[in-house]
Motif scaffolding. Structure first.
Motif, PDB file in Angstrom:
ATOM      1  N   SER B 191      10.203  31.714  57.508  1.00  0.00           N
ATOM      2  CA  SER B 191      10.222  31.281  56.106  1.00  0.00           C
ATOM      3  C   SER B 191      11.572  30.673  55.779  1.00  0.00           C
ATOM      4  O   SER B 191      12.583  30.986  56.407  1.00  0.00           O
ATOM      5  N   GLU B 193      13.714  29.882  52.172  1.00  0.00           N
ATOM      6  CA  GLU B 193      13.598  30.152  50.739  1.00  0.00           C
ATOM      7  C   GLU B 193      14.819  29.655  49.968  1.00  0.00           C
ATOM      8  O   GLU B 193      15.935  29.617  50.502  1.00  0.00           O
ATOM      9  N   THR B 200      13.772  34.974  46.803  1.00  0.00           N
ATOM     10  CA  THR B 200      13.790  36.320  47.392  1.00  0.00           C
ATOM     11  C   THR B 200      12.458  37.034  47.138  1.00  0.00           C
ATOM     12  O   THR B 200      11.904  37.676  48.029  1.00  0.00           O
ATOM     13  N   HIS B 203       9.636  35.714  49.333  1.00  0.00           N
ATOM     14  CA  HIS B 203       9.786  36.089  50.745  1.00  0.00           C
ATOM     15  C   HIS B 203       9.463  37.564  50.961  1.00  0.00           C
ATOM     16  O   HIS B 203       8.679  37.914  51.842  1.00  0.00           O
ATOM     17  N   ALA B 207       6.625  39.201  53.169  1.00  0.00           N
ATOM     18  CA  ALA B 207       7.026  39.891  54.401  1.00  0.00           C
ATOM     19  C   ALA B 207       6.520  41.335  54.446  1.00  0.00           C
ATOM     20  O   ALA B 207       6.074  41.811  55.498  1.00  0.00           O
ATOM     21  N   VAL B 217       8.150  38.767  60.913  1.00  0.00           N
ATOM     22  CA  VAL B 217       8.882  37.610  60.384  1.00  0.00           C
ATOM     23  C   VAL B 217      10.014  37.333  61.366  1.00  0.00           C
ATOM     24  O   VAL B 217      10.995  38.063  61.420  1.00  0.00           O
ATOM     25  N   ARG B 220      14.104  34.148  59.039  1.00  0.00           N
ATOM     26  CA  ARG B 220      14.216  34.008  57.581  1.00  0.00           C
ATOM     27  C   ARG B 220      15.407  33.094  57.298  1.00  0.00           C
ATOM     28  O   ARG B 220      16.548  33.457  57.574  1.00  0.00           O
ATOM     29  N   TYR B 222      17.415  30.106  54.620  1.00  0.00           N
ATOM     30  CA  TYR B 222      17.684  29.855  53.198  1.00  0.00           C
ATOM     31  C   TYR B 222      18.009  28.383  52.996  1.00  0.00           C
ATOM     32  O   TYR B 222      18.423  27.692  53.920  1.00  0.00           O
ATOM     33  N   TYR B 246       6.696  29.213  56.061  1.00  0.00           N
ATOM     34  CA  TYR B 246       6.488  29.442  54.625  1.00  0.00           C
ATOM     35  C   TYR B 246       7.651  28.779  53.897  1.00  0.00           C
ATOM     36  O   TYR B 246       8.793  29.260  53.973  1.00  0.00           O
ATOM     37  N   ILE B 248       9.510  28.141  50.707  1.00  0.00           N
ATOM     38  CA  ILE B 248       9.578  28.687  49.350  1.00  0.00           C
ATOM     39  C   ILE B 248      10.540  27.817  48.546  1.00  0.00           C
ATOM     40  O   ILE B 248      11.669  28.183  48.239  1.00  0.00           O
TER      41      ILE B 248
END
Lengths: 288, 460
Positions: B191, B193, B200, B203, B207, B217, B220, B222, B246, B248
């Motif tokens: 993901s 995000e 947050t 996610h 998750a 996951v 992760r 950002y 994913y 976001i």
């Protein structure tokens, strides 16, 4: 280790793209000593010139790129004649004119063309696998174009008669005038060429970043950082600084927390200004 | 004559008197002007003012333009239907627009100007930063905040005059996890995000359920709203052998992230998305290839098309050259709900109007495109609309002017899934900093809560 090397490759490709974004600004400053704060906006408008050429005339990427080059050369020339040329020698007025022009172009682009992301033609290109490493095709193309363009500009300035004329004006416009060179004409040509180069950069980077009125901020910030790090007006400095910044940027986003990563390139810029204000390839100017 | 009086002749005294009179008059007038600026009635000049606070320039205008117009269209329709009838009077509604600038400073500046002008209803707020800054002062200004951007640190803070008009991440993201794991057989998720409470929440809500189901996951990442290059993050996702991504984040950065993922080694994995994804994201050929098939949860009017859609779609396209998107539906129905709540409460006071919103959401449900399943009135955090969503995939080949770009997918449990948390969720009564609260319950935990709350609609 493999991931680290992949990030270095990513950084070098990104650096090539950074250099590509910055060449036009560096050239205009190097020859004309004009700090062009409308550079990012002109870069963005150049992208739209290609986009609308492709849309309205049904052109593919290369003819659209040539169209954008010609259109933006003319736009740059006009801006130099009616804008920057009028303020030559008055740095404050030039700076404010550049900022104002930038705001007008950006606002106008949103109103005229909307702020949605655009692409020129089909941008889907598979990544190339080189052993364990992945090289996105669009980035590789942009990197190669960057090298080619820098090489061509270097040859133009260092090895041709026109380049000698450019350098003569850059060195001393009054003395060049005594030799029969018209500095105003050279300035118009250089500004037009620098603007056209910015358009080419934007078109070549559209498959990677897409096109929207918002791309001007990134281009302006990146170009200024690269040009300051490399040394104002240095074409070779542009390439080296682009590569350094690309690697720093990529490694920051790969290995630092997200809030800190965007600050690192700014730190590089600040440190450069403190420790070596003339940049890596720039020359110290004597005050007297 | 004393030395103190010798310079004062009759002319000077008259001049002094005139100045004093002028000063008195100007003070009196000034006081009237000041009183007008802080008018405590809720319909200055006989009109109800609804303020729209959204970005008017920059990259986010592509999101805010449909939203701005949707609020205007809703107001136009209410006015055309005769206006708002309260206390025996009929009021027309006017729309005031302020520039949010996608920033706290922009949002608060626009809000303060509206509050000073007597605006008591403000809608919009596309960023997290602007409403976070405004909600410290909207209650003090007795102004309702109509907002739909999720994030516990944003919408779970105390604000009695907040009307939250969209789905919350905690309720919806677990369905993405369920769909990915059960329907698509995905076991390794990545993901990326936006680094704020909005990102947050999506996610973590995803998750928790994905991991409970047995998935992992594996990456992760950002992103920043202004970020343009994602090669570093994409390489990490490739190295982690991610089976889905994913995203976001909406609008420009999302489009660029999708493009760079597709061209950077993640050509075939499914994309899941949150935020501003719509026809504007993929109306060009290049964009279409990137996001076609992306999994997205749309509200009812974003998924199903009607004659009303055709009417609104043509109007919006003529006005903005854009198409109906998810954000259009943030503004359209919620504005009507608030205006109708004024009639229901027979008041223009936001403190009374907000209490009537749950009644309107039920009573006039069939007149609303989003078909809410009521609303939850909390003690201190305002009112939350109960919006159902549909698990769908984008169809980039759709005729955006005449049909929906979302195609529902999955089984019955994904159709009209509840976009709200059950009323007995501790989040509605707790401070967002309270770590004892289960802020990101799994779908099983949410189901148990719904059972305890006696919710008739059981999604699983």
């Amino acid at each position: 280790m493999q991931l680290f090397l992949q990030q270095i490759i990513n950084g070098l490709l990104l650096g090539g793209m950074f250099a590509l974004m910055s060449i036009g600004l560096s050239m205009v400053f190097g020859i004309m000593k004009t700090v062009n704060f409308a550079y990012g906006a002109l870069y963005m408008v150049g992208g739209y010139a290609a986009y609308w050429s492709a849309e309205l005339l049904g052109l593919s990427l290369l003819p659209a790129l040539i169209c954008a080059f010609l259109i933006m050369f003319a736009v740059g020339a006009v801006i130099e004649i009616i804008g920057f040329g009028q303020f030559r020698g008055n740095d404050d007025a030039s700076l404010i004119f550049g900022l104002g022009l930038s705001l007008v172009l950006k606002g106008g682009a949103v109103l005229a063309w909307g702020s949605q992301n655009r692409f020129i033609g089909d941008n889907s290109a598979p990544a190339i696998e080189l052993g364990p490493f992945i090289v996105p095709y669009a980035r590789m193309t942009a990197g190669i174009a960057s090298l080619a363009l820098i090489g061509l500009i270097y040859l133009l300035i260092a090895r041709t008669g026109l380049g000698r004329t450019f350098r003569a004006v850059a060195d001393n416009a009054e003395r060049a005038q005594l030799l029969g060179i018209d500095p105003r004409l050279i300035n118009v040509a250089v500004f037009g060429f620098g603007t056209a180069i910015a358009a080419v950069a934007c078109v070549l980077l559209t498959p990677v970043y897409s096109l929207s009125p918002a791309v001007d901020d990134t281009a302006l910030f990146t170009a200024f950082t690269v040009v300051i790090l490399g040394g104002l007006g240095s074409i070779a400095g542009c390439l080296v600084a682009g590569l350094i910044l690309g690697v720093i940027y990529t490694l920051s986003f790969a290995y630092l927390i997200s809030n800190v990563a965007p600050i690192v390139p700014l730190l590089v810029l600040i440190l450069t200004l403190i420790l070596r204000p003339q940049g890596l390839f720039g020359q110290k100017e004597r005050l007297a | 004559m004393s030395v103190y009086f010798k310079s004062y002749n009759r002319r000077a005294v008259l001049r002094g008197g005139a100045m004093l009179g002028g000063l008195t008059l100007s003070t009196a007038l000034g006081s009237r002007v000041a009183n007008a600026a802080f008018d405590t009635t809720f319909a200055p000049e006989g009109k109800i003012a609804v303020g729209t606070i959204l970005p008017l320039s920059g990259g986010f205008t592509v999101v805010s333009q449909p939203w701005i117009h949707s609020i205007k269209y809703a107001i136009d329709e209410v006015n055309a239907a005769g206006g708002i009838k309260v206390g025996g009077e009929t009021y027309q509604v006017e729309n005031v627009i302020g520039d949010e600038q996608y920033s706290a400073a922009g949002g608060i500046s626009a809000f303060k100007k509206m509050a000073a002008d007597g605006v008591h209803y403000t809608a919009g707020y596309v960023s997290v930063e602007a409403p976070a800054a405004v909600q410290g002062i909207n209650e003090r200004s007795n102004a309702m905040m109509i907002t739909g951007i999720t994030g516990k640190d944003l919408i779970m803070t105390n604000n009695k005059l907040r009307f939250y008009e969209f789905a919350v991440a905690q309720a919806t993201a677990p369905y993405h996890a369920l769909y990915a794991f059960n329907e698509l057989g995905i076991r390794r998720a990545a993901s990326i995000e936006l680094t704020n409470t909005w990102g947050t929440d999506f996610h973590l809500a995803f998750a928790r359920t994905f991991e409970e189901l047995g998935g992992e996951v594996v990456n992760r990442s950002y992103l920043e709203a202004s970020q343009t290059d994602f090669s570093a993050q994409v390489s990490k996702m490739v190295a982690a052998k991610s089976e889905m991504l994913y995203i976001i984040m909406g609008d420009g950065p999302a489009s660029a992230a999708a493009l760079q993922a597709r061209n950077g080694g993640l050509a075939d994995i499914p994309l899941f998305a949150e935020g501003a994804w719509g026809p504007e994201t993929f109306q060009d050929a290049g964009g279409a290839k990137n996001v076609d098939g992306t999994v997205y949860q749309g509200s009812r009017p974003y998924v199903f098309w009607s004659d009303k859609h055709s009417e609104l779609s043509r109007k919006l396209n003529e006005d903005t050259d854009l198409y109906l998107n998810n954000w259009f539906w943030h503004g359209y129905d919620s504005t009507k709900i608030v205006l109708w709540a004024m009639e229901e409460a027979n008041s223009l006071d936001p403190r009374e109007v907000i209490e009537a919103i749950p009644v309107v959401a039920e009573k006039r449900r069939d007149e609303l495109m989003i078909r809410p399943e009521g609303a939850i009135a909390t003690a201190n955090k305002g009112v939350f609309l109960k919006i159902p969503l549909w698990q769908s995939r984008f169809d980039a080949s759709a005729d955006f002017l005449n049909e929906s770009c979302l195609v529902p997918v999955g089984g019955e449990q994904y159709q009209g899934l509840p976009g709200w948390m059950p009323e007995n969720w501790a989040g509605y009564t707790s401070d967002p900093k309270d770590e004892s609260v289960n802020w990101y319950p799994t779908l099983n935990e949410i189901e148990a809560m719904r059972k305890d709350a006696g919710e008739t609609r059981m999604p699983l």
